[in-house]
Design a protein around this motif. Structure first.
Motif, PDB file in Angstrom:
ATOM      1  N   ALA A 185      14.184  10.284  -3.757  1.00 58.46           N
ATOM      2  CA  ALA A 185      14.785   9.761  -2.553  1.00 58.46           C
ATOM      3  C   ALA A 185      14.255   8.418  -2.143  1.00 58.46           C
ATOM      4  N   LEU A 186      14.946   7.803  -1.596  1.00 59.99           N
ATOM      5  CA  LEU A 186      14.628   6.392  -1.300  1.00 59.99           C
ATOM      6  C   LEU A 186      14.715   6.303   0.207  1.00 59.99           C
ATOM      7  N   TYR A 187      14.067   5.721   1.062  1.00 61.84           N
ATOM      8  CA  TYR A 187      14.081   5.472   2.294  1.00 61.84           C
ATOM      9  C   TYR A 187      14.080   4.036   2.762  1.00 61.84           C
ATOM     10  N   TYR A 208       8.118   3.644   9.568  1.00 58.68           N
ATOM     11  CA  TYR A 208       8.824   4.996   8.926  1.00 58.68           C
ATOM     12  C   TYR A 208       9.749   5.499   9.844  1.00 58.68           C
ATOM     13  N   SER A 209       9.677   5.460  11.051  1.00 57.36           N
ATOM     14  CA  SER A 209      10.562   6.203  11.840  1.00 57.36           C
ATOM     15  C   SER A 209      12.113   5.560  11.877  1.00 57.36           C
ATOM     16  N   LYS A 210      12.042   4.198  11.576  1.00 58.96           N
ATOM     17  CA  LYS A 210      13.586   3.604  11.479  1.00 58.96           C
ATOM     18  C   LYS A 210      14.012   3.673  10.203  1.00 58.96           C
ATOM     19  N   ALA A 211      13.637   4.337   9.254  1.00 59.09           N
ATOM     20  CA  ALA A 211      14.047   4.340   8.009  1.00 59.09           C
ATOM     21  C   ALA A 211      15.247   5.436   7.543  1.00 59.09           C
ATOM     22  N   ALA A 258      11.371  -0.896   2.243  1.00 61.40           N
ATOM     23  CA  ALA A 258      11.697   0.580   1.567  1.00 61.40           C
ATOM     24  C   ALA A 258      10.418   1.264   1.167  1.00 61.40           C
ATOM     25  N   PHE A 259      10.629   2.817   0.894  1.00 60.00           N
ATOM     26  CA  PHE A 259       9.430   3.458   0.507  1.00 60.00           C
ATOM     27  C   PHE A 259       9.964   4.675  -0.009  1.00 60.00           C
ATOM     28  N   TYR A 305       5.384   4.843  -2.824  1.00 63.28           N
ATOM     29  CA  TYR A 305       5.684   3.576  -3.257  1.00 63.28           C
ATOM     30  C   TYR A 305       6.342   2.898  -1.917  1.00 63.28           C
ATOM     31  N   LYS A 306       5.940   1.583  -1.651  1.00 59.99           N
ATOM     32  CA  LYS A 306       6.111   0.862  -0.499  1.00 59.99           C
ATOM     33  C   LYS A 306       6.655  -0.702  -0.692  1.00 59.99           C
ATOM     34  N   ILE A 307       7.735  -0.811  -0.204  1.00 56.90           N
ATOM     35  CA  ILE A 307       8.070  -2.337  -0.243  1.00 56.90           C
ATOM     36  C   ILE A 307       8.338  -2.963   0.965  1.00 56.90           C
ATOM     37  N   MET A 308       7.366  -3.920   1.144  1.00 55.53           N
ATOM     38  CA  MET A 308       7.303  -4.464   2.757  1.00 55.53           C
ATOM     39  C   MET A 308       8.688  -5.218   2.945  1.00 55.53           C
TER      40      MET A 308
END
Length: 163
Positions: free
Chosen positions: A98-100, A109-112, A131-132, A79-82
């Motif tokens: 887990a939430l990123y 992705y690398s900054k989450a 978030a994802f 799941y992705k929230i832009m």
């Protein structure tokens, strides 16, 4: 037995005797405690401001009105929230999965940062973030309403997309 000790015993007995209750109306909230177990929560599709596929439940209050609220969001893996922001501060606790979360105007992705069960995140009002998930995840969000979601790019806003 003194009156203070007796009152404490009666209050404790009453708290354990009261059955779990569904969230109360806004008028009743300030006057009554709320007891609700996870298996009593009623899940529905997440509001249209979030991408399709998630489920949500209001635990306390009304996130669309002024005042305190608590909601839970259940997301599938992937799941992705832009990138978006909120007018008011956001408090988030991971219940399971887990939430990123990452900050800024671009999804990267690398900054989450990963938040695991029990992890907490505070986000000041108007801070841009995304978030994802990589597994099914449940998060609890609480704050002061009204709660809103404003996408950095209009094209990322799912409210204009077919669900």
């Amino acid at each position: 037995m003194n009156n203070l000790h007796l009152g404490t015993l009666l209050l404790g007995a009453l708290l354990f005797a009261v059955p779990a209750a569904a969230p109360l109306s806004a008028a009743e909230e300030a006057e009554h405690p709320v007891f609700i177990n996870a298996d009593e929560m009623k899940w529905d599709s997440a509001p249209p401001g979030l991408p399709a596929g998630a489920k949500a439940t209001v635990v306390y209050g009304d996130p669309h009105k002024p005042g305190p609220f608590v909601v839970r969001l259940m997301t599938p893996a992937g799941y992705k929230i832009m990138p978006h922001w909120h007018t008011r501060a956001e408090n988030l606790t991971v219940i399971s999965g887990a939430l990123y979360l990452g900050g800024g105007d671009s999804f990267d992705y690398s900054k989450a940062h990963a938040l695991k069960p029990g992890g907490y995140h505070y986000l000041p009002a108007r801070m841009h973030h995304f978030a994802f998930t990589d597994m099914p995840t449940v998060v609890q969000i609480h704050g002061e309403g009204p709660f809103d979601i404003n996408y950095v790019r209009q094209s990322d806003d799912p409210r204009g997309q077919v669900r």
